[in-house]
Design a protein around this motif. Sequence first.
Motif: not given
Length: 381
Positions: A27-43
Amino acid sequence: MRLRTRLTAWYAGVFLIAGVALIALNYWLLAAWLPTDDWVAVADARRAMPMDTYPYGATLEAAQLPADTQVLSGELVKTNTLSGFIWQSAIALVVAAIIAVWLGWVVAGRVLEPLHSITTTAHRLEAERLDQRIELDGPPDELKELADTFDGMLDRLASSFDSQKRFVANASHELRTPLAVQRTLIEVALGDPGASDEIRRLGAHLLDTNERSEKLIDGLLLLARSDRGLASRELVWLDEIIDDEVESCASLAASKEVTFDVSTRQFLVEGDPVLLAQLIGNLLRNAVLYNKPGGTVSVRLQQELVVTNTGPTVPAEAVPGLFEPFRRLRDRTGTAGSGLGLSIVQSVARAHQGSAKARPNGGGGLVVQVNLPETGVRQPS
């Protein structure tokens, strides 16, 4: 709680701790890897586009995106992803924990199997059957060492019991013979017509002392024999032994002005008839000797043997000591007993996988209860 259950609980507990720690680390590694500030396009609103479809930092025009595209914040994607990870990990952990409990139960059973062999062997042992050994096969680990130590202890016990048997057999002869010679000499001296009254009084006292010594030796030898266990077993009708012993005690009861009240049923046990006769005889003689003139001795044989007398009041705190050798109440010291009666009763009962206990009788006297295992042999109608 049984040891196997405790071991299984320990295995499952350690697994759960390790699983929770692993989930927390992921959980800690995944939380550190996921972005927070960028916008993500979802199809698609129902299915997230792979994260590498649009590289981080890329600037896209809205016209470049498909018509059904939704644009989500990185914080929302991170929250949804971590929430899904937690739920999926929890379900996987529960399923794995169930499997771990089952495997822990199986492994604990395999580990404790040698201990079951030791326990089974110990249950089969008796003083007269010390030939059983564990002889555990396997690697030289702690359980193998324990089994070998147990086998060595049994070898020493067998040797010790053999020595005790020889001692009891020799003592039975060596102790009885001098007393028999003394009794014969005293009786010859008393049979002399020229013996004075003083000699006759002294001879009568010596005969009484000799008889007490013989009874004491017989009681000690019987106690030693019953403590060693049973050399052989046979089917014995306990109710018939009670009838015989009541008849044997009839003259003693008449001299003490004591009456018997007997109620029995057919009761079959497996054991030594001589020792069982001694058990019942001691109970009846004690109940008569420690009674009062005009008293009664109640004998009941239903689920257990209960012998009740109407003697002097017995303090409750003094009852446990009556089963110890040579222990008697203060007001019983003037009797002809040796203080071994209830000790022999308890020892014989234990030799037959039974038990003996006592409690004060409400109106004075003692209630002795003897539990003996009744055989499953069909009784005659």
